[in-house]
Enzyme design. Sequence first.
Site, PDB file in Angstrom:
ATOM      1  N   ASP A  40      61.069 136.490 -20.372  1.00 27.82           N
ATOM      2  CA  ASP A  40      60.187 136.716 -19.223  1.00 27.82           C
ATOM      3  C   ASP A  40      60.838 136.322 -17.889  1.00 27.82           C
ATOM      4  OD1 ASP A  40      58.255 137.233 -21.239  1.00 27.82           O
ATOM      5  OD2 ASP A  40      57.628 135.132 -21.254  1.00 27.82           O
ATOM      6  N   GLU A  43      50.838 144.192 -19.684  1.00 29.03           N
ATOM      7  CA  GLU A  43      50.947 142.797 -19.253  1.00 29.03           C
ATOM      8  C   GLU A  43      52.136 142.660 -18.329  1.00 29.03           C
ATOM      9  OE1 GLU A  43      51.338 140.325 -22.742  1.00 29.03           O
ATOM     10  OE2 GLU A  43      53.086 141.379 -23.473  1.00 29.03           O
TER      11      GLU A  43
END
Length: 454
Positions: A34, A215
């Site tokens: 991420d 997301e």
Amino acid sequence: MKKLMHYLPAVALLMGINHLMAQNPIIRNQFTADPSARVFNGRVYVYPSHDIRAKEGMGRPGWFCMADYHVFSSDNLTEWTDHGVIVSQHKVPWVDSTSYSMWAPDCIFRNGKYYFYFPANSTKVFNGRKMFGIGVAIADKPEGPYVPQPEPIKDFTGTKDLPGIDPNVFIDKNGQAYLYWSLGNIYVAKLKDNMLELASEPQVIKELPAKGLKEGPWMFERNGIYYMTYPHVENTIERLEYAIGDNPLGPFKFTGVIMDESPMNCWTNHHSFIEYNNQWYLFYHQNAYSPKFDKNRAICIDSLFFNADGTIRKVIPTHRGVGQNKALQQVEIDRYSFISEQGTTVEFIDTSYRFNGWKTVFNKKDAWIQYDAVDFGNKKVKTILVNTRSETGGSVQIRLGSTSGPILTEIAIPKTNQWKTVTAKVKKPLPGVQNLVVISTSDLPVEIDWLSFR
Ligand code: FUB
């Protein structure tokens, strides 16, 4: 030898040496995921999640396991400094310190402070599940020290915790800040100047594909176009997509795919964009060090290009990544730019400790591998070092530019069961940045870990 390699990262950290060399993945001694990349004061900072191997009692078995965040920085996208832990689940008052749920973060600069946003489980419940809240930690410098706020961000009423994961903050040219986050869909709200409270009612970004999880939002603006980019499960696993609009709140129009589903079948992807020294880059993750368990990921970078109309050209993930590799340092040719169709494979050096990296295995005469952008600077090198192993002995040739380019050197690889650094004279002094091709000149199997020049 293997034991020593296991402890080397820890020893290096104790000694204060925490510079990491890299192609892809860029961080090579721990799992990272991420990546939120930012340019602060002319330097690139990456704020990733920190995957770890779960053990008994650490969160949910077989799931993500994350206890803290590190920040990494670089001024050439090649050598990365690990600044260590900046926020830990044990030091944030509202976080359930047994949850190992410190998911995808972001960081932004405003009014002399760095605001680090992170999702984590609190002790509350939302929709029958452990609740994810979004916290903020504040620092005077990009690398910290960060001081976590005692409470997570509240909803627009200011009374309840805002539920959500994957915070992303964007500050528009007029100074208005926006918080994006996800919870199945992607949401946005304005932020107050204090960067800690919502200034508008959250709204869902409706124009994105209706079906499939979305997301990891990342908003940026370029030439007046606002890019809402996000991972989305169109088929079975995530791919990176984008939609464009002329306002940070939308409406947006679905525009295309930035990166296809992972060739390694990593279920998640999560990304960020930066422009650095006039080049755009995409940061993303794969499960390069953990091919069988995709919750232990590794962050990567590749160059990104726009078409004249502002649309994004699809990015194909590479091993070579970006940046130049100094010739005096180790050139890990297994992070290749190009590879022959037959006779060359890339394998882990040690499958019981994959952070030892990969090796190139040649099995056939004329099999080759090409590694681009090796920087020789002004140094007139005379010698090549090749870290190699071969149970039979063999031979390789190093050429410049292509498989038919000038021969730099030919190297006889001795018969050896152990890794051995072999040296040979280099025929021509090499100025500047060169592409190197390593070619096997026999059918005998030869392994190469790295090469370097003196
Ligand atoms: O890293 C945990 C979660 O996986 C992130 O929050 C999502 O974006 C996905 O990458």
